[in-house]
Design a protein around this motif. Sequence first.
Motif, short mmCIF file in Angstrom:
data_model
loop_
_atom_site.label_atom_id
_atom_site.label_comp_id
_atom_site.label_asym_id
_atom_site.label_seq_id
_atom_site.Cartn_x
_atom_site.Cartn_y
_atom_site.Cartn_z
N ASN A 1 0.82 -1.20 0.00
CA ASN A 1 0.00 0.00 0.00
C ASN A 1 0.86 1.27 0.00
N ILE A 2 0.44 2.27 -0.75
CA ILE A 2 1.10 3.59 -0.74
C ILE A 2 0.01 4.65 -0.65
N THR A 3 0.17 5.62 0.24
CA THR A 3 -0.88 6.64 0.36
C THR A 3 -0.39 8.06 0.08
N ASP B 1 -3.48 9.51 -1.62
CA ASP B 1 -4.59 8.60 -1.94
C ASP B 1 -4.90 7.85 -0.65
N GLY C 1 -6.22 4.21 -0.54
CA GLY C 1 -5.45 3.16 -1.23
C GLY C 1 -6.15 2.64 -2.47
N GLN C 2 -6.62 1.37 -2.38
CA GLN C 2 -7.27 0.77 -3.55
C GLN C 2 -8.75 1.12 -3.65
N LYS D 1 -12.21 3.48 -4.27
CA LYS D 1 -12.63 4.12 -5.52
C LYS D 1 -12.20 5.58 -5.64
N PRO E 1 -9.99 8.59 -6.26
CA PRO E 1 -8.71 8.72 -6.96
C PRO E 1 -7.72 9.54 -6.12
N ILE F 1 -9.47 -4.99 -9.38
CA ILE F 1 -10.01 -4.70 -8.06
C ILE F 1 -11.42 -5.29 -8.02
N VAL G 1 -10.04 2.29 -11.68
CA VAL G 1 -9.78 2.85 -10.35
C VAL G 1 -8.35 3.37 -10.33
N GLN G 2 -8.19 4.66 -10.00
CA GLN G 2 -6.86 5.27 -9.97
C GLN G 2 -6.26 5.08 -8.59
N THR G 3 -5.05 4.55 -8.55
CA THR G 3 -4.33 4.46 -7.28
C THR G 3 -2.91 4.93 -7.55
N ILE G 4 -2.14 5.08 -6.47
CA ILE G 4 -0.75 5.49 -6.66
C ILE G 4 0.01 4.42 -7.43
N ARG G 5 -0.44 3.18 -7.29
CA ARG G 5 0.24 2.09 -7.97
C ARG G 5 -0.20 1.94 -9.42
#
Lengths: 197, 777
Positions: free
Chosen positions: A44-46, A68, A71-72, A74, A76, B556, B606-610
């Motif tokens: 995880n990265i926030t 963010d 995390g994962q 919805k 953005p 996801i 879905v946009q994430t940092i990854r």
Amino acid sequence: MKQTKHIIFLLAFVAISISGCKKNKATDPTAEQPVNPGAGDEENITRIQLQFIDSANNTISKTFTLRDTDGQGKNPPVADTIKLEVNKTYFVSQSIYDDTKTPLSVVSDEIRKEANFHRFHYSIKGSLIAQTIITDYDTRSPAQPLGLEFKIKSGNAGGNSIFNINLRHFSNGIEKTANPADGEQDILVDFPVRVNN
Amino acid sequence: MKFCFLFFLFNLILVPGVLFAQPDSCNAVLKGNVLDGETGKPFQYASVFIKEFQKGASTDSNGFFQINNLCQGKVTVVYSALGYKSFTTSYKLNSDIRIDQIILHTDTCQLESVTVYGKKAEEIGSFTRASLTGKELDRTRGLSLGDALKELPGVTTLKTGNSISKPVIHGLHSNRVLVLNAGLRQEGQQWGNEHAPEIDPFVSDKMTVVKGAAGVRYGSDAIAGVVIVEPRNLPLKTGINGEMNLVGMSNNRQGTVSGLLEGKFGKWLPLMWRLQGTMSKAGNVKAPHYYQANTGFEEKNFSYAVGYNRKWFSGEIFYSQFNTTLGIFSGSHIGSVSDLQNAIEKSEPAVKSGFSYEINRPFQHVEHELVRAKFSAYLAKIGSLNLLLGRQFNNRSEFDVLRNSIANESKEIPQLQLKLTTHSADLVLEHKPFKNISGSIGTVYMQQANIWQGRFLIPNFKSQSFGGFIIEKWGLGKTDLEAGLRYDKKFLDIYLNDNGIVKLLPYSFSNFSGTVGAIYKISKALNWRTNAGTTWRPPNVNELFSKGLHHGAAAIEIGDPTLKPEQAFKLVTSLEAKSEKLNLESSLFYSQIQNFIYLKPDLELVQTIRGAFPSFTYTQIDARFYGSDLFASYEMSKSINLIVKGSLVLAENITEKGYLINIPPIRYSPAIVYRPRFIKEAYNSYLRFTLNRTENQWRVPENSDYANPPAAYTLFDAEAGTDLLFGKQKVSIIFQVNNLFDVAYRDYMNRFRYFTDEMGRNFTLRIKVPVSIYNKN
């Protein structure tokens, strides 16, 4: 007599059956769960933080952050707009965090330790940034760029640009290369950029 | 595609065609009872066989048997049971005959070791079933449960790489196929596509697939069917015997050793016992042009059983433990959709590898422990009362590839751990036949607790379910009619962690299941079975609450806490023809599922940092499945046998008027078996050539997959088998070559089809040695 014998065997049999059951395994679902669903994910990265230092006077000039928090989820990531001055060179230092961990997880330190398996790539959509040059290297010989530290040269004012950060991870025996499509993707984010006079 | 319709038409014409055929006028009935000469009590599971008509029955718990639809004339009847001397006699059949008190005596000069004592009557006879037993089962030794069952028509597999495979019945799998392990519903994390059933096939000498909505007997979830893996029966005869199995494979250099030892103590200790264990180790799989990195596995399983058998009571404890560590193909670990697209575009995986037994991240380690206690009491006036108690503990650990290479080296700490504990109790009364009605009535109870650690996939939960059922069968001469009804109630308490606060979310589901069926004996060689059943399935915890990124799928998956239970109807009708030369089983099925839960692709990423990931949400629609299975074996001459198997599944999304994803394409495989009759020393010798054809799946929903389904492929297998005698010692040997021409292909039902070709040529040697240590004369 015969009947008694059979009853004894029957009892012995039931005893064996009960002994087959192991207990004491922690299986209470009402017990406390890990703090936050995202917290258990080690990937995880926030938060990504970019610290810009003006090369002319070496003072801390600006910090821009992308967050963010879910995390994962919805929602953005939300990024600050990188605001730069015209035709200047900045030293940029990148810090990456996972705020869901206690103590705070500094992902960028992890990446620095593992420089030989990581490589950042920077790209610009638009003309506001004229050049990026990576200034830190891994410990291979010959050394290859890492990319937590880099230089940015701003362009002329006008319009909007997008600054893209792409981190590639090389594990599982995949050779580290300079190709931004090789390896696995660890990070892919965009910062909006603006250059003022 | 032509083939698909021909196949369908063939069944469509054949089934009714035979129905309208005139049956002959054979309606005499032979019935009677059999006693055990040793105890003088009713003999259960004795076999009664009429030579002339190749027809038989086995006795019930009261020693009674009945054989219907016999033609008039002289009949030769053989009464037999393993461990007992068989008894042959003949009768003149004019009308119905009743024979009282046939007595079977123990066999004192028995040569072969006895491991099996008869066959239990099927609880619902109108279901279409297919079984893997005897030589056919031996041919699959060393394969996983899913891969072994693939031999049966109508059964395919859903694979994740080479080491994880799940059985698919009529296009459905996971929570819609119930796996019955030693009489208990197998309770692992079976909802996951990459969670294979935790069962050692060596425990069993018969694996059966019931194709139908069998919820009435086995409970909710049995929407498509049931896989029944029953441990071998314990020996009834005093002595110590065993069996040794050795399997070696060339491709992944797999070695498997499985042994069992079983026996019965003498009169001084009336206990039967068995010890069994299997060890397996395999390395990287080789596709025709490269090795698949990190695809080895290791398995260590053992089981034991103790049984006690008296005339009025019997009891059996069965314990088994399954432990596996399996590597997940390195090339399937990707960071994002663009990585996935890169991998698809490359013809070979980016990760290069040679052969190795080493298992690195990503890998899974799964332990499954099962204890079953089974008690039966034979009550003279009522019938037999059976109590089944079970406890299962499933411990699943998944070890991801980590960003931190140092932590990555460690194989100690899993990133995801799920522990599921299940307790169950079933009480079933098989009542004494009342006139010509026989059946069973039962109650079931199950309790579960699940806890997670590491990265979130599904929340903690507790559940309790209760159910009651009744199944009755009317014997009406040529026709047997069956009907059953069941009611289930399930309470599900979810403990969801919402930002540090654990919330209790209670759910409860209840519903009826029903079945009606008929078995119609058209003639002595023809049998027609039809079953219509309804069953249901409450939404699973992952479908309600899943939230997170699935590596390898780069997706996801998001649950929907408002999902309703699925309600399924399934009709299966099949025709069985058995004559001297032809053995044919042909079936048609139609199934409709209301509120069918599936992962619907969301349109936005879905946009994430990854990076950006596509998301999928569990959604309910109405779905329809129909198709046909075929098995035919024809004896061309004394030494040449032709075998054809085929499966066709068509699936439709009724609500959205489209197709469904991950439905197996049409498959068929003709084979030719040659048995040289002139070699006396090597009896049971054969040569077999098989062609396996899998068509391209073009019936897929639009814009829901990263790549088009793989092309059709044809594979050839060659095989030779024999039984050798070294003095009195029998040794069975089977030598197989799969994918004879080393064809590079990809399979639509493998989730790693994006990343790698399937296994190349593989040589397999199987050796089975029955061991006889001591037998009382």
